[in-house]
Design a protein around this motif. Structure first.
Motif, PDB file in Angstrom:
ATOM      1  N   ALA A   1      -1.354   0.857  -2.568  1.00  0.00           N
ATOM      2  CA  ALA A   1       0.035   0.468  -2.320  1.00  0.00           C
ATOM      3  C   ALA A   1       0.250   0.099  -0.858  1.00  0.00           C
ATOM      4  O   ALA A   1       0.956  -0.869  -0.543  1.00  0.00           O
ATOM      5  CB  ALA A   1       0.970   1.609  -2.729  1.00  0.00           C
ATOM      6  N   ASP A   2      -0.377   0.850   0.050  1.00  0.00           N
ATOM      7  CA  ASP A   2      -0.163   0.619   1.484  1.00  0.00           C
ATOM      8  C   ASP A   2      -0.889  -0.633   1.974  1.00  0.00           C
ATOM      9  O   ASP A   2      -0.326  -1.453   2.712  1.00  0.00           O
ATOM     10  CB  ASP A   2      -0.629   1.853   2.254  1.00  0.00           C
ATOM     11  N   TRP A   3      -2.156  -0.807   1.551  1.00  0.00           N
ATOM     12  CA  TRP A   3      -2.994  -1.882   2.088  1.00  0.00           C
ATOM     13  C   TRP A   3      -2.806  -3.191   1.325  1.00  0.00           C
ATOM     14  O   TRP A   3      -2.569  -4.241   1.929  1.00  0.00           O
ATOM     15  CB  TRP A   3      -4.453  -1.443   2.054  1.00  0.00           C
ATOM     16  N   VAL A   4      -2.896  -3.143   0.010  1.00  0.00           N
ATOM     17  CA  VAL A   4      -2.871  -4.367  -0.799  1.00  0.00           C
ATOM     18  C   VAL A   4      -1.449  -4.846  -1.054  1.00  0.00           C
ATOM     19  O   VAL A   4      -1.132  -6.027  -0.893  1.00  0.00           O
ATOM     20  CB  VAL A   4      -3.607  -4.148  -2.135  1.00  0.00           C
ATOM     21  N   LEU A   5      -0.579  -3.943  -1.465  1.00  0.00           N
ATOM     22  CA  LEU A   5       0.790  -4.329  -1.802  1.00  0.00           C
ATOM     23  C   LEU A   5       1.713  -4.336  -0.596  1.00  0.00           C
ATOM     24  O   LEU A   5       2.863  -4.766  -0.699  1.00  0.00           O
ATOM     25  CB  LEU A   5       1.347  -3.378  -2.878  1.00  0.00           C
ATOM     26  N   ASP A   6       1.218  -3.833   0.533  1.00  0.00           N
ATOM     27  CA  ASP A   6       2.007  -3.764   1.768  1.00  0.00           C
ATOM     28  C   ASP A   6       3.300  -2.968   1.557  1.00  0.00           C
ATOM     29  O   ASP A   6       4.378  -3.350   2.011  1.00  0.00           O
ATOM     30  CB  ASP A   6       2.337  -5.170   2.277  1.00  0.00           C
ATOM     31  N   ILE A   7       3.142  -1.841   0.819  1.00  0.00           N
ATOM     32  CA  ILE A   7       4.254  -0.912   0.612  1.00  0.00           C
ATOM     33  C   ILE A   7       3.903   0.380   1.347  1.00  0.00           C
ATOM     34  O   ILE A   7       3.040   1.135   0.883  1.00  0.00           O
ATOM     35  CB  ILE A   7       4.479  -0.623  -0.886  1.00  0.00           C
ATOM     36  N   PRO A   8       4.498   0.655   2.498  1.00  0.00           N
ATOM     37  CA  PRO A   8       4.152   1.871   3.243  1.00  0.00           C
ATOM     38  C   PRO A   8       4.325   3.116   2.378  1.00  0.00           C
ATOM     39  O   PRO A   8       5.431   3.420   1.919  1.00  0.00           O
ATOM     40  CB  PRO A   8       5.147   1.858   4.411  1.00  0.00           C
ATOM     41  N   THR A   9       3.211   3.782   2.104  1.00  0.00           N
ATOM     42  CA  THR A   9       3.223   4.943   1.205  1.00  0.00           C
ATOM     43  C   THR A   9       2.556   6.123   1.896  1.00  0.00           C
ATOM     44  O   THR A   9       1.372   6.054   2.221  1.00  0.00           O
ATOM     45  CB  THR A   9       2.473   4.628  -0.103  1.00  0.00           C
ATOM     46  N   PRO A  10       3.304   7.209   2.150  1.00  0.00           N
ATOM     47  CA  PRO A  10       2.693   8.370   2.807  1.00  0.00           C
ATOM     48  C   PRO A  10       1.761   9.107   1.862  1.00  0.00           C
ATOM     49  O   PRO A  10       2.003   9.184   0.653  1.00  0.00           O
ATOM     50  CB  PRO A  10       3.900   9.232   3.182  1.00  0.00           C
ATOM     51  N   ILE A  11       0.677   9.640   2.399  1.00  0.00           N
ATOM     52  CA  ILE A  11      -0.219  10.458   1.581  1.00  0.00           C
ATOM     53  C   ILE A  11       0.347  11.853   1.411  1.00  0.00           C
ATOM     54  O   ILE A  11       0.099  12.531   0.413  1.00  0.00           O
ATOM     55  CB  ILE A  11      -1.635  10.497   2.198  1.00  0.00           C
ATOM     56  N   ILE A  12       1.131  12.298   2.388  1.00  0.00           N
ATOM     57  CA  ILE A  12       1.822  13.590   2.329  1.00  0.00           C
ATOM     58  C   ILE A  12       3.216  13.379   2.897  1.00  0.00           C
ATOM     59  O   ILE A  12       3.395  12.707   3.919  1.00  0.00           O
ATOM     60  CB  ILE A  12       1.089  14.686   3.121  1.00  0.00           C
ATOM     61  N   GLU A  13       4.214  13.974   2.248  1.00  0.00           N
ATOM     62  CA  GLU A  13       5.573  13.905   2.773  1.00  0.00           C
ATOM     63  C   GLU A  13       6.306  15.189   2.429  1.00  0.00           C
ATOM     64  O   GLU A  13       6.481  15.515   1.254  1.00  0.00           O
ATOM     65  CB  GLU A  13       6.317  12.700   2.204  1.00  0.00           C
TER      66      GLU A  13
ATOM     67  N   MET B   1       3.225  11.495   6.427  1.00  0.00           N
ATOM     68  CA  MET B   1       1.920  11.356   7.062  1.00  0.00           C
ATOM     69  C   MET B   1       1.154  10.252   6.332  1.00  0.00           C
ATOM     70  O   MET B   1       1.072  10.245   5.095  1.00  0.00           O
ATOM     71  CB  MET B   1       1.140  12.674   6.996  1.00  0.00           C
ATOM     72  N   TYR B   2       0.598   9.297   7.107  1.00  0.00           N
ATOM     73  CA  TYR B   2      -0.067   8.138   6.533  1.00  0.00           C
ATOM     74  C   TYR B   2      -1.555   8.162   6.841  1.00  0.00           C
ATOM     75  O   TYR B   2      -1.988   8.740   7.846  1.00  0.00           O
ATOM     76  CB  TYR B   2       0.543   6.841   7.083  1.00  0.00           C
ATOM     77  N   MET B   3      -2.353   7.497   5.974  1.00  0.00           N
ATOM     78  CA  MET B   3      -3.776   7.320   6.246  1.00  0.00           C
ATOM     79  C   MET B   3      -3.960   6.224   7.284  1.00  0.00           C
ATOM     80  O   MET B   3      -3.165   5.273   7.343  1.00  0.00           O
ATOM     81  CB  MET B   3      -4.525   6.932   4.962  1.00  0.00           C
ATOM     82  N   ASP B   4      -5.034   6.355   8.061  1.00  0.00           N
ATOM     83  CA  ASP B   4      -5.314   5.280   8.998  1.00  0.00           C
ATOM     84  C   ASP B   4      -5.928   4.101   8.235  1.00  0.00           C
ATOM     85  O   ASP B   4      -6.528   4.269   7.166  1.00  0.00           O
ATOM     86  CB  ASP B   4      -6.266   5.758  10.094  1.00  0.00           C
ATOM     87  N   PRO B   5      -5.780   2.862   8.751  1.00  0.00           N
ATOM     88  CA  PRO B   5      -6.244   1.670   8.036  1.00  0.00           C
ATOM     89  C   PRO B   5      -7.724   1.688   7.685  1.00  0.00           C
ATOM     90  O   PRO B   5      -8.117   1.195   6.617  1.00  0.00           O
ATOM     91  CB  PRO B   5      -5.909   0.535   9.009  1.00  0.00           C
ATOM     92  N   ASN B   6      -8.578   2.222   8.546  1.00  0.00           N
ATOM     93  CA  ASN B   6     -10.018   2.239   8.260  1.00  0.00           C
ATOM     94  C   ASN B   6     -10.324   3.103   7.043  1.00  0.00           C
ATOM     95  O   ASN B   6     -11.173   2.755   6.206  1.00  0.00           O
ATOM     96  CB  ASN B   6     -10.791   2.736   9.478  1.00  0.00           C
ATOM     97  N   THR B   7      -9.637   4.243   6.942  1.00  0.00           N
ATOM     98  CA  THR B   7      -9.843   5.117   5.784  1.00  0.00           C
ATOM     99  C   THR B   7      -9.360   4.429   4.509  1.00  0.00           C
ATOM    100  O   THR B   7     -10.024   4.482   3.463  1.00  0.00           O
ATOM    101  CB  THR B   7      -9.107   6.454   5.963  1.00  0.00           C
TER     102      THR B   7
END
Length: 329
Positions: free
Chosen positions: A170-182, A189-195
């Motif tokens: 959702a975050d990378w492909v769909l460009d929808i900022p999605t937290p891994i933990i909230e 809290m978001y994942m870094d792009p490399n991960t």
């Protein structure tokens, strides 16, 4: 089927209308056979008809079915073993959980039924043989398969990894900022792009069962093409389950025989019933994610495929029961 039962009922009415022996004794019986272990009671309705009612339950026993967990990409194509190993390493690094690539499901019958039967003795000078019509009624679920308890941590890990994958997608492909933990305390809290990129390159985890037998849209709204591999994934409780279901109301037709168990003693009898239970055609075999393995999936391998073929081939349930009775009065 309805015409047969109607004709049988008409014959019963005709026979009982001229009968003399109405409800003048009671037989209690114990049954054992393909429908399980049961108890029943029977009373005569005249000289040629007997009514039986009782309860039967299938003993519980387990049979194991083994699956392998695989990684697959967005098109449903399996990814090589080295990629799966990297996925397992990433998951362990993120969560501390290890993924066991083998999953065992334990299948067991769950069938039980109330029954009501009408026995008709058509021969005036031979009261041993009878024809029977009636019905069984019980829960629609006749069998289930659930993952073994020792595999729960591994399935929890698979479910957790797939959640992480969905967040990255959702975050990378769909460009929808999605937290891994909230949470209210820490916020988002978001994942870094490399991960995210690394996880997306490795795909999802699932259990390959077979191939879709036709184009379809699953319960989650995902579109699948015929021939694409169906991957079963754990539910929100980190479990994988399968239920076999039939109609709750199941008509019965058969024949039977009853004779003395002890020579010279009419109070104890032994007999058998043989016939078919009509459970509504091919049973449904439904997974926890709503897939019907009997109708939506083909080319199922291993023990699972053997069991699915067996169930699909049995359009009616064969009944063969031994019965021992004792006359109370």
């Amino acid at each position: 089927m309805k015409k047969i039962l109607f004709s049988f009922a008409l014959a019963v009415v005709t026979l009982t209308s001229q009968a003399q022996n109405m409800f003048n004794h009671l037989d209690l019986g114990v049954t054992l056979g393909t429908t399980g272990i049961g108890l029943d009671a029977a009373m005569p309705v005249g000289d040629y008809v007997k009514l039986r009612t009782g309860f039967e339950v299938m003993p519980r026993f387990n049979y194991d079915m083994n699956f392998g967990v695989e990684s697959f990409d967005g098109t449903g194509t399996s990814i090589d073993q080295s990629t799966f190993n990297r996925m397992a390493e990433v998951l362990y690094g993120l969560t501390g959980f290890k993924v066991d690539q083998n999953v065992t499901m334990k299948g067991k019958p769950t069938m039980w039924n109330f029954k009501f039967m009408v026995d008709v003795y058509p021969f005036k000078n031979n009261k041993h043989w009878h024809v029977t019509a009636g019905f069984h009624w019980g829960p629609s679920k006749i069998a289930e398969a659930v993952n073994a308890q020792e595999d729960s941590p591994s399935l929890f890990a698979v479910g957790m990894y797939n959640h992480i994958y969905d967040v990255a997608y959702a975050d990378w492909v769909l460009d929808i900022p999605t937290p891994i933990i909230e949470t209210k305390t820490t916020g988002a809290m978001y994942m870094d792009p490399n991960t995210e990129k690394a996880i997306l390159s490795m795909g999802r985890m699932g259990i390959p069962i077979g191939k879709y037998s036709h184009d379809m849209t699953d319960a989650q709204g995902n579109v699948h093409k015929k021939g694409e591999t169906y991957y079963m994934q754990p539910n929100e409780n980190s479990m994988v389950t399968v239920d076999a279901r039939t109609n709750s109301f199941k008509p019965y037709l058969g024949v039977g025989y009853e004779g003395r168990l002890i020579k010279g003693n009419d109070n104890y009898k032994i007999g058998f019933d043989a016939g078919v239970m009509f459970w509504g055609g091919t049973p449904s075999i439904i997974t926890h994610d709503g897939m019907d393995l009997a109708n939506d999936v083909e080319d199922i391998n291993g023990k699972v495929g053997d069991y699915v073929k067996l169930i699909k081939g049995v359009k009616v349930f064969p009944v063969l029961n031994l019965r021992i009775t004792h006359t109370i009065f």
